[in-house]
Scaffold this motif. Structure first.
Motif, PDB file in Angstrom:
ATOM      1  N   ARG A 260      -8.760   4.880   6.753  1.00 49.03           N
ATOM      2  CA  ARG A 260      -9.158   4.440   5.415  1.00 49.03           C
ATOM      3  C   ARG A 260     -10.156   3.285   5.440  1.00 49.03           C
ATOM      4  NH1 ARG A 260      -5.549   5.000   0.779  1.00 49.03           N
ATOM      5  NH2 ARG A 260      -4.343   6.896   1.001  1.00 49.03           N
TER       6      ARG A 260
ATOM      7  N   VAL B 224      -3.885  -2.630  -2.010  1.00 54.53           N
ATOM      8  CA  VAL B 224      -4.236  -1.715  -3.101  1.00 54.53           C
ATOM      9  C   VAL B 224      -5.719  -1.847  -3.451  1.00 54.53           C
ATOM     10  CG1 VAL B 224      -3.827  -1.165  -5.528  1.00 54.53           C
ATOM     11  CG2 VAL B 224      -1.892  -1.651  -4.021  1.00 54.53           C
TER      12      VAL B 224
ATOM     13  N   SER C 296      -3.292   1.793   3.500  1.00 59.29           N
ATOM     14  CA  SER C 296      -1.899   2.239   3.523  1.00 59.29           C
ATOM     15  C   SER C 296      -1.422   2.348   4.972  1.00 59.29           C
ATOM     16  CB  SER C 296      -1.772   3.605   2.838  1.00 59.29           C
ATOM     17  OG  SER C 296      -0.461   4.103   2.963  1.00 59.29           O
TER      18      SER C 296
ATOM     19  N   HIS D 159      -8.137  -2.585  -1.534  1.00 60.14           N
ATOM     20  CA  HIS D 159      -8.978  -1.987  -0.484  1.00 60.14           C
ATOM     21  C   HIS D 159      -8.484  -0.591  -0.075  1.00 60.14           C
ATOM     22  CE1 HIS D 159     -10.016  -6.278  -0.216  1.00 60.14           C
ATOM     23  NE2 HIS D 159     -11.184  -5.848   0.234  1.00 60.14           N
ATOM     24  N   ARG D 160      -7.551  -0.050  -0.840  1.00 61.64           N
ATOM     25  CA  ARG D 160      -7.039   1.312  -0.626  1.00 61.64           C
ATOM     26  C   ARG D 160      -6.485   1.501   0.791  1.00 61.64           C
ATOM     27  NH1 ARG D 160     -10.070   5.249  -0.404  1.00 61.64           N
ATOM     28  NH2 ARG D 160      -8.570   6.782  -1.167  1.00 61.64           N
TER      29      ARG D 160
ATOM     30  N   GLY E 149       0.775  -1.231   0.000  1.00 64.12           N
ATOM     31  CA  GLY E 149       0.000   0.000   0.000  1.00 64.12           C
ATOM     32  C   GLY E 149       0.803   1.275   0.000  1.00 64.12           C
TER      33      GLY E 149
ATOM     34  N   SER F   8      -1.305   2.444  -2.658  1.00 61.71           N
ATOM     35  CA  SER F   8      -2.726   2.795  -2.573  1.00 61.71           C
ATOM     36  C   SER F   8      -2.958   4.294  -2.706  1.00 61.71           C
ATOM     37  CB  SER F   8      -3.294   2.299  -1.232  1.00 61.71           C
ATOM     38  OG  SER F   8      -3.161   0.904  -1.118  1.00 61.71           O
ATOM     39  N   HIS F   9      -1.948   5.032  -3.186  1.00 61.83           N
ATOM     40  CA  HIS F   9      -2.003   6.496  -3.203  1.00 61.83           C
ATOM     41  C   HIS F   9      -2.104   7.020  -4.635  1.00 61.83           C
ATOM     42  CE1 HIS F   9      -0.960   6.826   1.100  1.00 61.83           C
ATOM     43  NE2 HIS F   9      -0.207   5.767   0.864  1.00 61.83           N
ATOM     44  N   GLN F  10      -3.206   7.658  -4.944  1.00 58.48           N
ATOM     45  CA  GLN F  10      -3.357   8.253  -6.267  1.00 58.48           C
ATOM     46  C   GLN F  10      -2.693   9.621  -6.359  1.00 58.48           C
ATOM     47  OE1 GLN F  10      -7.637   8.155  -6.757  1.00 58.48           O
ATOM     48  NE2 GLN F  10      -7.566   6.117  -7.714  1.00 58.48           N
TER      49      GLN F  10
END
Length: 292
Positions: free
Chosen positions: A223, A262, A267, A264-265, A40, A49-51
Protein backbone atom coordinates in the motif's frame (compact mmCIF):
# COMPACT_ATOMS: atom_id res chain seq x y z
CA UNK A 1 -14.88 -43.86 9.95
CA UNK A 2 -13.75 -42.34 13.22
CA UNK A 3 -10.35 -43.21 14.59
CA UNK A 4 -10.30 -43.85 18.33
CA UNK A 5 -7.58 -42.21 20.40
CA UNK A 6 -4.76 -44.51 21.41
CA UNK A 7 -5.32 -44.03 25.16
CA UNK A 8 -8.73 -45.05 26.47
CA UNK A 9 -8.45 -42.66 29.42
CA UNK A 10 -8.82 -39.67 27.07
CA UNK A 11 -12.45 -40.71 26.38
CA UNK A 12 -12.54 -38.44 23.33
CA UNK A 13 -11.93 -39.65 19.81
CA UNK A 14 -10.00 -37.62 17.28
CA UNK A 15 -13.09 -36.21 15.57
CA UNK A 16 -14.19 -34.57 18.83
CA UNK A 17 -10.72 -33.10 19.37
CA UNK A 18 -10.82 -31.77 15.82
CA UNK A 19 -14.25 -30.19 16.39
CA UNK A 20 -12.93 -28.44 19.50
CA UNK A 21 -9.94 -27.19 17.54
CA UNK A 22 -12.17 -25.85 14.76
CA UNK A 23 -14.07 -23.75 17.29
CA UNK A 24 -10.82 -22.49 18.85
CA UNK A 25 -9.50 -21.37 15.45
CA UNK A 26 -12.68 -19.54 14.51
CA UNK A 27 -12.88 -17.96 17.97
CA UNK A 28 -9.29 -16.73 17.62
CA UNK A 29 -10.19 -15.09 14.31
CA UNK A 30 -13.32 -13.56 15.84
CA UNK A 31 -11.34 -12.25 18.82
CA UNK A 32 -8.79 -10.69 16.47
CA UNK A 33 -11.33 -8.82 14.35
CA UNK A 34 -13.36 -7.84 17.44
CA UNK A 35 -10.35 -6.14 19.01
CA UNK A 36 -10.60 -2.34 18.98
CA UNK A 37 -7.72 0.14 18.55
CA UNK A 38 -5.96 -1.72 15.74
CA UNK A 39 -4.48 0.92 13.41
CA UNK A 40 -5.89 0.65 9.89
CA UNK A 41 -7.70 -2.61 10.61
CA UNK A 42 -11.38 -3.55 10.73
CA UNK A 43 -13.12 -3.85 14.10
CA UNK A 44 -16.80 -3.55 15.16
CA UNK A 45 -16.73 0.26 15.18
CA UNK A 46 -14.54 1.09 12.17
CA UNK A 47 -13.53 -0.13 8.72
CA UNK A 48 -10.02 1.15 9.35
CA UNK A 49 -8.27 1.77 6.03
CA UNK A 50 -10.58 -0.64 4.16
CA UNK A 51 -13.42 0.65 2.02
CA UNK A 52 -14.41 -2.85 0.89
CA UNK A 53 -14.51 -4.53 4.32
CA UNK A 54 -16.44 -4.20 7.55
CA UNK A 55 -17.04 -6.25 10.70
CA UNK A 56 -20.12 -8.01 9.32
CA UNK A 57 -18.12 -9.18 6.30
CA UNK A 58 -15.49 -10.68 8.59
CA UNK A 59 -18.20 -12.46 10.56
CA UNK A 60 -19.55 -14.03 7.36
CA UNK A 61 -16.03 -14.96 6.33
CA UNK A 62 -15.31 -16.72 9.63
CA UNK A 63 -18.64 -18.55 9.44
CA UNK A 64 -17.71 -19.83 5.97
CA UNK A 65 -14.61 -21.50 7.48
CA UNK A 66 -16.64 -23.76 9.81
CA UNK A 67 -15.26 -27.33 9.57
CA UNK A 68 -12.13 -26.25 7.65
CA UNK A 69 -9.80 -26.31 10.66
CA UNK A 70 -11.40 -29.55 11.81
CA UNK A 71 -10.62 -31.07 8.41
CA UNK A 72 -7.00 -29.87 8.51
CA UNK A 73 -6.58 -31.27 12.02
CA UNK A 74 -7.81 -34.64 10.75
CA UNK A 75 -5.51 -34.33 7.74
CA UNK A 76 -2.56 -33.94 10.10
CA UNK A 77 -3.72 -36.80 12.28
CA UNK A 78 -4.00 -39.15 9.30
CA UNK A 79 -0.74 -37.90 7.74
CA UNK A 80 -2.20 -37.01 4.37
CA UNK A 81 0.06 -35.61 1.65
CA UNK A 82 1.22 -32.02 1.50
CA UNK A 83 -0.82 -31.57 -1.66
CA UNK A 84 -3.98 -32.78 0.10
CA UNK A 85 -3.46 -30.15 2.83
CA UNK A 86 -2.91 -27.52 0.12
CA UNK A 87 -6.03 -28.55 -1.78
CA UNK A 88 -8.06 -28.39 1.43
CA UNK A 89 -6.85 -24.82 1.91
CA UNK A 90 -7.68 -23.89 -1.70
CA UNK A 91 -11.25 -25.13 -1.21
CA UNK A 92 -11.54 -23.09 2.00
CA UNK A 93 -10.32 -20.01 0.10
CA UNK A 94 -13.01 -20.55 -2.53
CA UNK A 95 -15.69 -20.90 0.16
CA UNK A 96 -14.44 -17.75 1.89
CA UNK A 97 -14.35 -15.73 -1.33
CA UNK A 98 -17.89 -16.85 -2.19
CA UNK A 99 -19.11 -15.73 1.24
CA UNK A 100 -17.40 -12.33 0.94
CA UNK A 101 -18.25 -11.70 -2.75
CA UNK A 102 -14.57 -12.01 -3.70
CA UNK A 103 -13.10 -9.82 -0.94
CA UNK A 104 -9.98 -11.40 0.60
CA UNK A 105 -10.65 -11.33 4.34
CA UNK A 106 -8.94 -14.49 5.60
CA UNK A 107 -6.59 -15.92 2.98
CA UNK A 108 -3.66 -15.54 5.39
CA UNK A 109 -5.59 -17.16 8.23
CA UNK A 110 -6.58 -20.09 6.03
CA UNK A 111 -2.93 -20.69 5.22
CA UNK A 112 -1.47 -20.04 8.70
CA UNK A 113 -4.08 -21.73 10.86
CA UNK A 114 -4.56 -24.53 8.34
CA UNK A 115 -1.01 -25.72 8.85
CA UNK A 116 -1.17 -25.03 12.58
CA UNK A 117 -4.32 -27.16 12.82
CA UNK A 118 -2.70 -29.96 10.83
CA UNK A 119 0.27 -29.81 13.20
CA UNK A 120 -2.07 -30.19 16.18
CA UNK A 121 -3.51 -33.27 14.47
CA UNK A 122 -0.03 -34.73 14.12
CA UNK A 123 0.67 -34.02 17.79
CA UNK A 124 -2.56 -35.81 18.72
CA UNK A 125 -1.55 -38.79 16.59
CA UNK A 126 1.86 -38.90 18.26
CA UNK A 127 0.34 -38.46 21.74
CA UNK A 128 2.74 -35.61 22.48
CA UNK A 129 1.90 -32.64 24.74
CA UNK A 130 0.16 -29.92 22.76
CA UNK A 131 1.70 -26.49 23.26
CA UNK A 132 3.08 -23.73 21.06
CA UNK A 133 6.62 -25.12 20.92
CA UNK A 134 5.39 -28.55 19.90
CA UNK A 135 3.15 -27.12 17.18
CA UNK A 136 5.99 -24.94 15.88
CA UNK A 137 8.41 -27.87 15.81
CA UNK A 138 5.87 -30.14 14.11
CA UNK A 139 5.25 -27.61 11.32
CA UNK A 140 9.00 -27.20 10.70
CA UNK A 141 9.79 -30.90 10.78
CA UNK A 142 6.90 -31.94 8.58
CA UNK A 143 6.36 -29.26 5.94
CA UNK A 144 9.29 -26.81 5.90
CA UNK A 145 11.02 -28.30 2.87
CA UNK A 146 7.83 -28.58 0.81
CA UNK A 147 6.72 -25.06 1.74
CA UNK A 148 10.03 -23.48 0.80
CA UNK A 149 10.99 -25.55 -2.22
CA UNK A 150 7.94 -27.28 -3.67
CA UNK A 151 4.95 -25.00 -3.08
CA UNK A 152 3.75 -23.37 -6.27
CA UNK A 153 3.77 -19.61 -5.74
CA UNK A 154 1.42 -17.22 -7.49
CA UNK A 155 3.72 -14.59 -9.03
CA UNK A 156 0.83 -12.11 -9.20
CA UNK A 157 -0.06 -12.24 -5.51
CA UNK A 158 0.76 -9.18 -3.41
CA UNK A 159 3.20 -11.18 -1.29
CA UNK A 160 5.12 -12.63 -4.22
CA UNK A 161 5.29 -9.29 -6.01
CA UNK A 162 6.77 -7.75 -2.86
CA UNK A 163 9.20 -10.68 -2.65
CA UNK A 164 10.44 -10.26 -6.21
CA UNK A 165 10.55 -6.45 -6.04
CA UNK A 166 12.02 -5.91 -2.57
CA UNK A 167 13.22 -9.34 -1.40
CA UNK A 168 10.69 -9.28 1.43
CA UNK A 169 9.57 -12.67 2.67
CA UNK A 170 6.00 -13.32 3.73
CA UNK A 171 3.49 -15.86 4.95
CA UNK A 172 5.06 -18.91 3.31
CA UNK A 173 8.43 -18.33 4.98
CA UNK A 174 6.75 -17.56 8.31
CA UNK A 175 4.84 -20.84 8.35
CA UNK A 176 7.89 -22.77 7.09
CA UNK A 177 9.87 -21.41 10.04
CA UNK A 178 7.30 -22.81 12.45
CA UNK A 179 5.91 -19.30 13.04
CA UNK A 180 9.26 -18.01 14.25
CA UNK A 181 8.02 -14.42 14.59
CA UNK A 182 5.07 -15.57 16.67
CA UNK A 183 7.29 -17.71 18.88
CA UNK A 184 10.09 -15.14 19.31
CA UNK A 185 8.15 -11.86 19.32
CA UNK A 186 4.39 -12.19 19.65
CA UNK A 187 3.92 -14.81 22.35
CA UNK A 188 6.50 -13.30 24.75
CA UNK A 189 4.85 -9.87 24.45
CA UNK A 190 1.38 -11.33 24.91
CA UNK A 191 2.34 -13.32 28.00
CA UNK A 192 4.28 -10.42 29.53
CA UNK A 193 1.38 -7.96 29.31
CA UNK A 194 -1.23 -10.51 30.33
CA UNK A 195 0.84 -11.36 33.40
CA UNK A 196 0.96 -7.66 34.33
CA UNK A 197 -2.62 -6.69 33.51
CA UNK A 198 -4.73 -9.89 33.34
CA UNK A 199 -6.32 -8.14 30.35
CA UNK A 200 -6.48 -10.15 27.12
CA UNK A 201 -7.34 -7.10 25.00
CA UNK A 202 -4.34 -5.13 26.26
CA UNK A 203 -2.10 -8.16 25.73
CA UNK A 204 -3.40 -8.51 22.17
CA UNK A 205 -2.86 -4.82 21.32
CA UNK A 206 0.69 -4.90 22.70
CA UNK A 207 1.31 -8.03 20.64
CA UNK A 208 0.01 -6.38 17.48
CA UNK A 209 2.36 -3.42 17.97
CA UNK A 210 5.29 -5.75 18.68
CA UNK A 211 4.55 -7.52 15.39
CA UNK A 212 4.22 -4.20 13.54
CA UNK A 213 7.59 -3.10 14.95
CA UNK A 214 9.30 -6.31 13.83
CA UNK A 215 7.54 -7.63 10.73
CA UNK A 216 8.30 -6.80 7.12
CA UNK A 217 4.57 -6.57 6.51
CA UNK A 218 3.91 -7.06 2.80
CA UNK A 219 0.47 -5.44 3.20
CA UNK A 220 2.11 -2.20 4.34
CA UNK A 221 4.69 -2.31 1.53
CA UNK A 222 2.00 -3.05 -1.04
CA UNK A 223 0.00 0.00 0.00
CA UNK A 224 2.78 2.48 0.77
CA UNK A 225 6.16 1.17 -0.37
CA UNK A 226 9.25 0.57 1.74
CA UNK A 227 9.14 4.09 3.17
CA UNK A 228 5.73 3.36 4.69
CA UNK A 229 7.08 0.13 6.21
CA UNK A 230 9.90 1.99 7.94
CA UNK A 231 7.50 4.66 9.24
CA UNK A 232 5.10 2.00 10.58
CA UNK A 233 7.89 0.05 12.24
CA UNK A 234 9.22 3.22 13.84
CA UNK A 235 5.79 4.31 15.09
CA UNK A 236 5.23 0.89 16.63
CA UNK A 237 8.68 0.85 18.27
CA UNK A 238 8.10 4.31 19.74
CA UNK A 239 4.69 3.27 21.10
CA UNK A 240 6.27 0.26 22.81
CA UNK A 241 9.17 2.39 24.12
CA UNK A 242 6.64 4.72 25.76
CA UNK A 243 5.21 1.73 27.60
CA UNK A 244 2.60 0.65 25.08
CA UNK A 245 -0.67 -0.34 26.73
CA UNK A 246 0.87 0.13 30.19
CA UNK A 247 0.61 3.91 29.69
CA UNK A 248 -2.26 5.64 31.46
CA UNK A 249 -3.49 7.24 28.24
CA UNK A 250 -2.51 4.51 25.80
CA UNK A 251 -5.84 4.66 23.92
CA UNK A 252 -5.28 8.32 23.03
CA UNK A 253 -1.74 7.42 21.94
CA UNK A 254 -3.05 4.68 19.67
CA UNK A 255 -5.75 6.97 18.26
CA UNK A 256 -3.11 9.29 16.79
CA UNK A 257 -1.47 6.29 15.12
CA UNK A 258 -4.85 5.06 13.87
CA UNK A 259 -5.54 8.47 12.32
CA UNK A 260 -2.22 8.38 10.48
CA UNK A 261 -2.87 4.88 9.13
CA UNK A 262 -6.33 5.75 7.84
CA UNK A 263 -5.09 9.03 6.33
CA UNK A 264 -2.38 7.15 4.40
CA UNK A 265 -4.53 4.06 3.71
CA UNK A 266 -2.13 1.73 5.54
CA UNK A 267 -3.19 -1.62 6.95
CA UNK A 268 -0.88 -4.03 8.83
CA UNK A 269 -2.69 -7.11 7.58
CA UNK A 270 0.32 -9.40 7.92
CA UNK A 271 0.70 -8.43 11.56
CA UNK A 272 -3.02 -9.01 12.11
CA UNK A 273 -2.69 -12.50 10.61
CA UNK A 274 0.10 -13.37 13.04
CA UNK A 275 -1.90 -11.93 15.94
CA UNK A 276 -4.57 -14.45 14.96
CA UNK A 277 -1.98 -17.24 15.10
CA UNK A 278 -0.85 -16.01 18.53
CA UNK A 279 -4.39 -16.02 19.92
CA UNK A 280 -4.98 -19.47 18.43
CA UNK A 281 -1.85 -20.94 20.02
CA UNK A 282 -2.83 -19.45 23.36
CA UNK A 283 -6.28 -21.01 23.17
CA UNK A 284 -4.93 -24.38 22.07
CA UNK A 285 -2.42 -24.48 24.93
CA UNK A 286 -5.16 -23.67 27.43
CA UNK A 287 -7.70 -26.12 25.99
CA UNK A 288 -5.33 -29.07 25.51
CA UNK A 289 -3.01 -28.56 28.49
CA UNK A 290 -4.32 -31.72 30.20
CA UNK A 291 -4.13 -33.80 27.03
CA UNK A 292 -1.23 -35.92 28.33
Amino acid sequence: MQTVQKHDHLFLDISQHAMRLDLLARTALYDEVSLAHKPGLVCPTTQGSHQDMDFALFERSIQSLTYYFQEQCLNGYHEVSFDSIRQCGIQAEQDMMAATKQVNTHKGAIFNLGFASAAVGKCLAADTPIHADAISTMVKQTWQDELLHHLERNPNSHGQRMRSQYGITGAIEEVASGFKTVMDVALPHYLSIYEKTADQNKAAIQTLFALMAHLQDTNIVWRGGLSALYIVQDMAKQFLARGGVLQTHWVEDVQKIEDYFVQHRLSPGGSADLLGVTLFLQKVEHEFRNHI
